[in-house]
Scaffold this active site. Structure first.
Site, PDB file in Angstrom:
ATOM      1  N   ARG A  42       4.896   7.123  16.868  1.00  0.00           N
ATOM      2  CA  ARG A  42       5.555   6.014  16.179  1.00  0.00           C
ATOM      3  C   ARG A  42       5.358   4.673  16.876  1.00  0.00           C
ATOM      4  O   ARG A  42       4.766   3.760  16.309  1.00  0.00           O
ATOM      5  CB  ARG A  42       7.053   6.288  16.034  1.00  0.00           C
ATOM      6  CG  ARG A  42       7.768   5.176  15.272  1.00  0.00           C
ATOM      7  CD  ARG A  42       9.273   5.374  15.225  1.00  0.00           C
ATOM      8  NE  ARG A  42       9.654   6.532  14.452  1.00  0.00           N
ATOM      9  CZ  ARG A  42      10.915   6.918  14.275  1.00  0.00           C
ATOM     10  NH1 ARG A  42      11.897   6.232  14.838  1.00  0.00           N
ATOM     11  NH2 ARG A  42      11.218   7.980  13.565  1.00  0.00           N
ATOM     12  N   HIS A  58       2.107   9.131   5.370  1.00  0.00           N
ATOM     13  CA  HIS A  58       3.238   8.597   6.141  1.00  0.00           C
ATOM     14  C   HIS A  58       4.534   8.753   5.352  1.00  0.00           C
ATOM     15  O   HIS A  58       4.930   7.855   4.598  1.00  0.00           O
ATOM     16  CB  HIS A  58       2.978   7.121   6.452  1.00  0.00           C
ATOM     17  CG  HIS A  58       3.828   6.573   7.569  1.00  0.00           C
ATOM     18  ND1 HIS A  58       3.645   6.918   8.882  1.00  0.00           N
ATOM     19  CD2 HIS A  58       4.865   5.697   7.563  1.00  0.00           C
ATOM     20  CE1 HIS A  58       4.514   6.277   9.645  1.00  0.00           C
ATOM     21  NE2 HIS A  58       5.272   5.534   8.863  1.00  0.00           N
ATOM     22  N   TYR A 106       3.719  -8.363  -5.422  1.00  0.00           N
ATOM     23  CA  TYR A 106       3.103  -9.670  -5.667  1.00  0.00           C
ATOM     24  C   TYR A 106       1.817  -9.890  -4.863  1.00  0.00           C
ATOM     25  O   TYR A 106       0.962 -10.655  -5.262  1.00  0.00           O
ATOM     26  CB  TYR A 106       4.089 -10.798  -5.319  1.00  0.00           C
ATOM     27  CG  TYR A 106       5.339 -10.788  -6.158  1.00  0.00           C
ATOM     28  CD1 TYR A 106       5.273 -10.945  -7.551  1.00  0.00           C
ATOM     29  CD2 TYR A 106       6.577 -10.624  -5.570  1.00  0.00           C
ATOM     30  CE1 TYR A 106       6.430 -10.931  -8.310  1.00  0.00           C
ATOM     31  CE2 TYR A 106       7.747 -10.610  -6.328  1.00  0.00           C
ATOM     32  CZ  TYR A 106       7.660 -10.760  -7.697  1.00  0.00           C
ATOM     33  OH  TYR A 106       8.785 -10.753  -8.463  1.00  0.00           O
TER      34      TYR A 106
END
Length: 837
Positions: free
Chosen positions: A41, A87, A131
Site C-alpha cells: 500500500r 484494486h 469530467y
C-alpha cells in the site's frame, strides 16, 4: 425436538469459539495488517518506484491501449477498470493516485497525461472523474516497455480471474526520478525527485565503474530537482542523504527585488501557494512586520508569480529576510529513503537504490532476451523448414493433394521428409503466392537475420559485459527522449537568516508608564498629552514615565537581583487612561519579587556601567553591555545574592572616575571612588561596601555627579538636602559618617536617595514620593537646606511603610550657576534672587 435443536446450535457455537490469549490474537492480526500496508500500500518498490495502486493504474491503462499517441478516455472508465480487475478499494483512492501522477508540480516526470481540471498548486481538488480524461504519458509507456515479453513476474488478481505484474520493467530509474512519499506502520518514506538526465548518468557510471563512490555520484547527480524549481541549500546534507538515506536540506524560494517589490517566482516543493499568500497577508494585517503594503498572487499560464509591495521608506531586503524566515518561502525537507527491496522495507542510500535498479534491469533484459531468443529460434526453425521444402516442392504438392485432410497431410510430410510438427504446420498453411522466387529470397534474408539475432541474444545471455552494454545503450536512448533541464539550483551552504527584530520596527516616539505594582503600558504621545489623569489601582503609583523610542530597551530591576529585558516595541499598547497589563503577563516574577529600578537604554555598546547595592553590605559594578541579551522570555540574573539578601539600590553612570555614596539604614554615609569597585559579570556577588556593625544594613547608594546636591528620604517622610562635600571622602570598607541625629525612639531610617542639579532646581521639577498607599508630589524648589539635622517632612507615611523617591529628569543647562557654587545663606530668599535674576 426443540431441545435437540438447541443442543445442536450450542454444539455448533462451541466449535466456532476459539480460546486464545487476546494479546497474541491482536499481535498476530496487527502483524498481518502491518505487513500488508508496508508491502502492498504505502511504500514504493525500489525497482520501479511505484506503489501498488500506481502500478495497477498504469497497467490498466496499458491493457486498455491508452497510449500517449491515442485519444484520451474518461478517467471514470480507467478507475472502474482498475477497481474491477486489480484494486478492490474505493474509487477515490484510485482516482487520487491517478491525478497525482498527472500533476506537473508534484511529479518531475508525469506518468499520466490528464485532460481537464487535475487540481492546482493552490490546493484545489481535481474535477470529478466523470469530467476528466486521461491517457498514458510517454514516460509511463517506457516504464511498461517490454512487459508483454514476460520480463517481470505476474500474479493472480484478487479474484484469480486476471493476472497483474508484481513490478513494472521500469526502463528508467523512476524511484529516484519521481521520488515518493508515504506513511506506513512503523515506516515512512520521503524521497525527493531528481533530474532524469543526472540519474541515468549516475546509473551508467555505476555500471561502467562499479567502485564509484558517493563523492563521484554527487558530482554527476548534484541533488534533488523539484518540479517547482526553487533553490536547495546544504550540499553536506545531500551527501549524507545519498550515503545513508537520511538528511535534512533547506528549500528556499526564488525571489528578486524590483522597485520596492518582492517578487516570488518559484516556491518550495509541496507548498500550497494560496496558503502561503494568505500567511504573508496575515503578517501584513497583524503587523508582525511594518512595511508590507499589499500581497498579490499574479500567477498565470506563464508561471508562478507572487508580488509583495513594500511601503516607501522600508527596506525590501529586511522584509524579504523576515518572510523567508517566518513563512514557507523557506522550508526544510528531510530525506528518508525507505523502499521495498526483496519484499522488505529498507532504508537505502543512493548507491543501494542504483544497484537494486541495475539488478532489476539485468533480470528484465535477460527475461526479454530469453523470450526473443525462443521466438527467433522457433521462427528460424519454421523458415528453415519452408526453405528445405522448396527443394522437394513437387513431391510435397503431390503428397498434400493425395492426403485426406490437413492432419493427414502433416503426418505424411513428417514421415516422408522428416519435417517437425511446427514445420509441417507452416507448410500446409502456406499460401501459394509465397512460392514465388521473390518470397523465397525474402525467406532466405529472414533466415540470415534470425541467425544474427539469435547470435546477438545468445551473446547477451552468456556475456555479462554485453548485457550491461545493452542496458547502457537503452538508457541513453531513453535519456535523449525524456531528459529535461534542471529546475532546482543547488547551493553549497545552508544560509542562516538572522533578522534583528529592531530592523522590522518603524521607529517612533511613545510614552511608557510603569507603576510600582507592576502595571506597564505604552501609549502614543498624543494620547498621553490628551489625558489629564492616569488610571491606577488603589495604593498604586507611577515609578517610571518617560518618552522613549520604540527602538529603545527598558530594563526593570527587582529586589531579588534579577532584571527584565523588555524592548519598547514589545510593550503592549494602550491608551494612557487605561490601566495597562501586569508585568507577569509578559515575564513571570516571584511572589515576593517587585521592581525597584527602571532604566531606559538607547545603546548597550555605550561605555556605561551599573552600580548595585545590596542590603547585606555588598556593592557591585557591571558593564552595561553585559545586560544585552537575545532571549528574554523570563527574568535574567543581574547579581548573585546570598541567602536573605536583596538589592536596595541601582544606579547607572558613564563616568568611571565618578564618586559613590552609600548609606546605611541609620544614616551612616560613605563617599569613595567608583573605580574601587571592580567590574564583574552579572553572575558575580560583589564586594564589601562599608564598615558596618552586624546589625546594620545598607539602605541606598548612588553615583555622584559634579555640582549636584544629594537628597535623602527617610522612613518618616523627611527629605534632607545635603551638599556632597559635607561628606568626607574615604576609602571603601571604611566606617561611614553619621548624617542623621541618633535617637532611640522612632529613629530616622534611610529609604531612598537621589541627586538634584541647578537646572532641576530652577525649573521646579517634581520630586515624586511613593508609598504603598499614596503618591506625594514635591516641588524641587521647596527642598531647602534645613537647619534641622533630619530635613523637612513632606509626607506622613504609616509606620513600616516603604518609601521610594524619584526626581523628574530634564536636560541640564550648563549656563545655570551650579548649586555647589552658592554660599549657604540663612535667608533662602537671597539664593532665590541670585538664581532668578
Amino acid at each position: 425436538m426443540a431441545k435437540k435443536t438447541v443442543d445442536l446450535i450450542s454444539e455448533f457455537v462451541d466449535q466456532k469459539i476459539i480460546e486464545e490469549n487476546l494479546e497474541s490474537i491482536v499481535g498476530e492480526r496487527f502483524g498481518r495488517y502491518s505487513k500488508y500496508i508496508i508491502q502492498d500500500r504505502a511504500l514504493p518498490d525500489v525497482r520501479d518506484g511505484l506503489k501498488p495502486v500506481q502500478r495497477r493504474v498504469l497497467y490498466s491503462m496499458f491493457k486498455l491501449g491508452m497510449f500517449s499517441d491515442k485519444p484520451y478516455k474518461k478517467s471514470a472508465r480507467i478507475v472502474g477498470d482498475v477497481i474491477g480487475k486489480y484494486h478492490p478499494h474505493g474509487d477515490t483512492s484510485v482516482y487520487d493516485a491517478m491525478v497525482r501522477l498527472s500533476q506537473t508540480w508534484k511529479m518531475l516526470t508525469p506518468l499520466v497525461d490528464m485532460h481537464g481540471n487535475n487540481g492546482s498548486i493552490d490546493g484545489d481538488s481535481s474535477a470529478a472523474m466523470r469530467y476528466t480524461e486521461a491517457r498514458m504519458s510517454a514516460a509511463s509507456e517506457i516504464l511498461l516497455q517490454d512487459i508483454e515479453k514476460r520480463t517481470v513476474d505476474f500474479v493472480p488478481n484478487f479474484d484469480d480471474e486476471e493476472y497483474e505484474p508484481t513490478v513494472l520493467p521500469s526502463r528508467y530509474p523512476n524511484l529516484l526520478c519521481n521520488g515518493a512519499t508515504g506513511i506506513s506502520a512503523g515506516y515512512a518514506t520521503e524521497i525527493p525527485p531528481h533530474n532524469l538526465r543526472e540519474v541515468i548518468n549516475a546509473v551508467v557510471k555505476r555500471i561502467e565503474k562499479p567502485d564509484i563512490t558517493i563523492d563521484d555520484v554527487i558530482k554527476i547527480m548534484r541533488g534533488p530537482d523539484f518540479p517547482t524549481g526553487a533553490i536547495v541549500q546544504g550540499k553536506d546534507e545531500i551527501r549524507k542523504a545519498f550515503e545513508t538515506g537520511r538528511g535534512r536540506i533547506i528549500i528556499r524560494s526564488r525571489t528578486m527585488i524590483e522597485n520596492q517589490q518582492i517578487i516570488v517566482t518559484e516556491i518550495p516543493y509541496e507548498v500550497n501557494k494560496a496558503a502561503l499568500v494568505r500567511k504573508i497577508d496575515d503578517i501584513r494585517i497583524k503587523k508582525q512586520i511594518d512595511g508590507i503594503d499589499e500581497v498579490r498572487d499574479e500567477s498565470d499560464r506563464e508561471g508562478l508569480r507572487i508580488v509583495v509591495d513594500v511601503k516607501k521608506g522600508f527596506d525590501p531586503q529586511v522584509i524579504e529576510s523576515f518572510l523567508l524566515k517566518k513563512t514557507n518561502l523557506t522550508k526544510s525537507y528531510n530525506y528518508n529513503m525507505v523502499a521495498i527491496n526483496n519484499k522488505r522495507p529498507m532504508l537505502m542510500g543512493v548507491l543501494q537504490i542504483i544497484d537494486a535498479y541495475i539488478l532489476h534491469q539485468k533480470e528484465v533484459i535477460t527475461n526479454r532476451s530469453n523470450y526473443d531468443l525462443r521466438r527467433a529460434e522457433k521462427r528460424l526453425h519454421v523458415v528453415d523448414g519452408i526453405i528445405k521444402m522448396m527443394d522437394v516442392l513437387d513431391e510435397v504438392i503431390v503428397l498434400i493433394r493425395a492426403s485426406k485432410n490437413k492432419k493427414d497431410a502433416k503426418t505424411k510430410l513428417s514421415k516422408a521428409f522428416k519435417f517437425s510438427e511446427e514445420q509441417a504446420e507452416a507448410i500446409v498453411t502456406l499460401q501459394l503466392y509465397r512460392l514465388s522466387s521473390t518470397d523465397i529470397k525474402s525467406l532466405q534474408e529472414e533466415m540470415r537475420s534470425l541467425q544474427e539475432t539469435i547470435a546477438e541474444l545468445q551473446l547477451i545471455l552468456n556475456n555479462e559485459t554485453e548485457l550491461e552494454r545493452v542496458i547502457v545503450d537503452e538508457l541513453r536512448t531513453i535519456q535523449r527522449k525524456l531528459a529535461t533541464k534542471r529546475l532546482t539550483d543547488i547551493e553549497e551552504e545552508i544560509e542562516k537568516i538572522t533578522i534583528s527584530e529592531e530592523e522590522l520596527i518603524a521607529e517612533e516616539q511613545v510614552v511608557v508608564g510603569i507603576t510600582k505594582e507592576g502595571y506597564i503600558k505604552s501609549t502614543s504621545i498624543r494620547s498621553y498629552r490628551a489625558t489629564e489623569e492616569v488610571t491606577l489601582r488603589d495604593n498604586d503609583s507611577m515609578i517610571f514615565v518617560d518618552e522613549v523610542s520604540t527602538l529603545n530597551t527598558i530594563l526593570m530591576f527587582t529586589n531579588k537581583g534579577n532584571y527584565v529585558y523588555l524592548p519598547v516595541y514589545k510593550i503592549p499598547s494602550y491608551k494612557w487612561r487605561d490601566l495597562g497589563t501586569h508585568i507577569n503577563n509578559i515575564v513571570q516574577l516571584e511572589e515576593d519579587e517587585f521592581i525597584i529600578k527602571v532604566l531606559r537604554i538607547n545603546d548597550f555598546s555605550e561605555p556605561k556601567s551599573l552600580l548595585f547595592v545590596t542590603k547585606k553590605n555588598l556593592i557591585k559594578q557591571t558593564a552595561l553591555a553585559d545586560f544585552d541579551v537575545s532571549r528574554y522570555t523570563k527574568t535574567i540574573r543581574a547579581i548573585a545574592l546570598n541567602k536573605g539578601d536583596e538589592v536596595v539600590a541601582i544606579d547607572i553612570t558613564d563616568n568611571p572616575d565618578a564618586e559613590v555614596i552609600i548609606f546605611s539604614q541609620r544614616g551612616e554615609a560613605l563617599r569613595f571612588n567608583l573605580n574601587e569597585i571592580p567590574l564583574t559579570s552579572t553572575t558575580a556577588k560583589g564586594v564589601k561596601g562599608m564598615n558596618l556593625s552586624s546589625k546594620q544594613h545598607l539602605a541606598s547608594g548612588i553615583v555622584l555627579k559634579n555640582h549636584h546636591d544629594l537628597l535623602v528620604l527617610s522612613n518618616r517622610g523627611h527629605i534632607k538636602r545635603i551638599g556632597v562635600t559635607e561628606i568626607p571622602k574615604k576609602r571603601r570598607t571604611n566606617k561611614g559618617v553619621q548624617m542623621y541625629k541618633i535617637v532611640r525612639s522612632n529613629p530616622h531610617l534611610v529609604q531612598d536617595t537621589c541627586i538634584m542639579n541647578a537646572t532641576q532646581y530652577k525649573n521646579r521639577v517634581i520630586i515624586r514620593i511613593n508609598t504603598t498607599t499614596q503618591e506625594v508630589l514635591v516641588n524641587a524648589f521647596d527642598v531647602k537646606y534645613e537647619k534641622s539635622e533630619n530635613g523637612k517632612q513632606f509626607v506622613r507615611p504609616k509606620k513600616g511603610t516603604p518609601l521610594f523617591m524619584d526626581i523628574e529628569q530634564v536636560e541640564e543647562d550648563p549656563s545655570i550657576t551650579p548649586l555647589s557654587d552658592y554660599v549657604r545663606e540663612e535667608d533662602h530668599e537671597i539664593v532665590q534672587q541670585q538664581l532668578f535674576e
